[in-house]
Write a protein that holds these residues in place. Sequence first.
Motif, mmCIF file in Angstrom:
data_model
loop_
_atom_site.group_PDB
_atom_site.id
_atom_site.type_symbol
_atom_site.label_atom_id
_atom_site.label_comp_id
_atom_site.label_asym_id
_atom_site.label_seq_id
_atom_site.Cartn_x
_atom_site.Cartn_y
_atom_site.Cartn_z
ATOM 1 N N SER A 137 0.970 -1.175 -0.146
ATOM 2 C CA SER A 137 -0.065 0.065 -0.090
ATOM 3 C C SER A 137 0.675 1.274 0.043
ATOM 4 O O SER A 137 2.144 1.293 0.364
ATOM 5 C CB SER A 137 -0.980 0.148 1.273
ATOM 6 N N GLY A 138 0.205 2.484 -0.440
ATOM 7 C CA GLY A 138 0.745 3.670 -0.186
ATOM 8 C C GLY A 138 1.941 3.663 -1.245
ATOM 9 O O GLY A 138 2.260 3.231 -2.160
ATOM 10 N N ASN A 139 3.158 4.584 -0.736
ATOM 11 C CA ASN A 139 4.378 4.735 -1.560
ATOM 12 C C ASN A 139 4.936 3.399 -1.871
ATOM 13 O O ASN A 139 5.701 3.205 -2.985
ATOM 14 C CB ASN A 139 5.271 5.695 -0.893
ATOM 15 N N MET A 140 5.021 2.689 -0.980
ATOM 16 C CA MET A 140 5.514 1.040 -1.277
ATOM 17 C C MET A 140 5.115 0.438 -2.650
ATOM 18 O O MET A 140 5.673 -0.056 -3.463
ATOM 19 C CB MET A 140 5.892 0.325 -0.173
ATOM 20 N N GLU A 141 3.616 0.498 -2.577
ATOM 21 C CA GLU A 141 2.934 -0.132 -3.622
ATOM 22 C C GLU A 141 3.324 0.702 -4.800
ATOM 23 O O GLU A 141 3.425 0.060 -5.760
ATOM 24 C CB GLU A 141 1.513 -0.080 -3.396
ATOM 25 N N GLU A 142 3.223 2.057 -4.841
ATOM 26 C CA GLU A 142 3.317 2.671 -6.064
ATOM 27 C C GLU A 142 4.821 2.497 -6.671
ATOM 28 O O GLU A 142 4.995 2.459 -7.832
ATOM 29 C CB GLU A 142 3.190 4.248 -5.861
ATOM 30 N N LEU A 143 5.781 2.540 -5.962
ATOM 31 C CA LEU A 143 7.269 2.358 -6.336
ATOM 32 C C LEU A 143 7.369 0.757 -6.773
ATOM 33 O O LEU A 143 8.024 0.463 -7.999
ATOM 34 C CB LEU A 143 7.964 2.469 -5.081
ATOM 35 N N ILE A 144 6.993 -0.401 -6.143
ATOM 36 C CA ILE A 144 7.131 -1.564 -6.498
ATOM 37 C C ILE A 144 6.429 -1.784 -7.909
ATOM 38 O O ILE A 144 6.884 -2.439 -8.956
ATOM 39 C CB ILE A 144 6.718 -2.750 -5.453
ATOM 40 N N LEU A 145 5.273 -1.353 -8.084
ATOM 41 C CA LEU A 145 4.582 -1.467 -9.224
ATOM 42 C C LEU A 145 5.132 -0.603 -10.288
ATOM 43 O O LEU A 145 5.192 -1.160 -11.562
ATOM 44 C CB LEU A 145 3.167 -0.921 -9.351
ATOM 45 N N ALA A 146 5.537 0.365 -10.161
ATOM 46 C CA ALA A 146 6.442 1.282 -11.161
ATOM 47 C C ALA A 146 7.594 0.467 -11.642
ATOM 48 O O ALA A 146 7.933 0.467 -13.085
ATOM 49 C CB ALA A 146 6.541 2.627 -10.643
ATOM 50 N N LEU A 147 8.244 -0.154 -10.870
ATOM 51 C CA LEU A 147 9.631 -1.095 -11.139
ATOM 52 C C LEU A 147 9.223 -1.947 -12.119
ATOM 53 O O LEU A 147 10.247 -2.440 -12.943
ATOM 54 C CB LEU A 147 10.345 -1.427 -9.837
ATOM 55 N N PHE A 148 8.043 -2.844 -12.027
ATOM 56 C CA PHE A 148 7.693 -3.700 -12.843
ATOM 57 C C PHE A 148 7.208 -3.184 -14.057
ATOM 58 O O PHE A 148 6.973 -4.156 -15.045
ATOM 59 C CB PHE A 148 6.663 -4.559 -12.111
ATOM 60 N N MET A 149 6.769 -2.087 -14.234
ATOM 61 C CA MET A 149 6.398 -1.480 -15.688
ATOM 62 C C MET A 149 7.487 -1.493 -16.508
ATOM 63 O O MET A 149 8.523 -1.119 -16.207
ATOM 64 C CB MET A 149 5.890 -0.048 -15.263
ATOM 65 N N PRO A 150 7.151 -1.930 -17.915
ATOM 66 C CA PRO A 150 8.134 -1.726 -18.941
ATOM 67 C C PRO A 150 8.357 -0.427 -19.032
ATOM 68 O O PRO A 150 7.585 0.590 -19.034
ATOM 69 C CB PRO A 150 7.340 -2.419 -20.160
#
Length: 396
Positions: free
Chosen positions: A218-231
């Motif tokens: 959740s929060g910033n951790m969720e946004e960061l990890i999901l962004a790192l998995f984006m091409p």
Amino acid sequence: MSYPGYPPTGYPPFPGYPPAGQESSFPPPGQYPYPSGFPPVGGGAYPPAPSGYPGAGGYPAPGGYPVPGGYPGASPAGAAPSYPGGQGFGAPPGGAGFSGYPQPPSQSYGGGPAQIPLPGGFPGGQMPSQYPGGQAPYPSQPATVTQGAQGTIQPAANFDAMRDAEILRKAMKGFGTDEQAIVDVVASRSNDQRQKIKAAFKTMYGKDLIKDLKSELSGNMEELILALFMPPTYYDAWSLRNAMKGAGTQERVLIEILCTRTNQEIREIVRCYQSEFGRDLEKDIRSDTSGHFERLLVSMCQGNRDENQNVNHQLAQEDAQRLYQAGEGRLGTDESCFNMILATRSFPQLKATVEAYSRVANRDLLSSVAREFSGNVESGLKTICKILLCFALFCL
């Protein structure tokens, strides 16, 4: 109150100092400053100074600190990295769309233009021969420039996608989430390796890794990890959409992406933006920006910069004169002239133009842009000028 026998009338001589037979070579007591090191015990001469410390003549010769090879992950000396991007950068993965990722949230998305550190000595170059203020000036740039991949995250050695997928599964299974285990894997793998982990996770467990991560974080951790998995292409398109969605516009995000990507990367971003969000990037830019800043971004999102690597020095001299007459050499500023030249010329050609401009105007182009422009259009043009500086340092 005093005690009998204290303090003693004299301390015993330090063993081995001065060495026997060398008393005459040492100054008498009271005439020698406090020693910077410890004398040897048991006599003998002082040990030689450890290697690597600066001597009276300044720093040691090149090859001292850091050790040859640079910091961990540093690329070998050779040539310079292409800028921006690299192999696979901006190329969307196969398949239709990038499912599983969240659509841009309504909150603002920060981030400014990338600040690229400029090499100014070690590591990767020669060290100064004197201290600052000595006989030789401290060098502003290294004598040689090394080549390496952009960024600080390098592909992990001995990579095993199935093993990493298993670690992530264990980190999210059961009660609670081992966030540190997730960070240890995701933050130390390249983007290409993360895509392989995502595919292996679905093959092994029949589950979507992105959905599992969204449910566990959740929060910033969720946004960061999901962004790192984006091409990379999807991430740029996602960031642009997020920067223009809702009230207000994050102009810094538009500048960072549109003013720094290659032609191929821009075209892929435009296609991804249309396919994923069903919107036309140029139309969104026109609706969210205005004036000369709008024109600059529209020029950038065409992905049509000249890619000829040959330099026409006569054209560079003519462009330098045009830029001077459009800014420093007149009252007011002809913004369209700056836009036309900086948005269309190839980077090698612009490098030659910048050098010619310094001779014509007696100042560098970056400072002239700062004097002639303001606001977002200034930031956009200065970003292009800074790319030229990096191109001159790393790509030629």
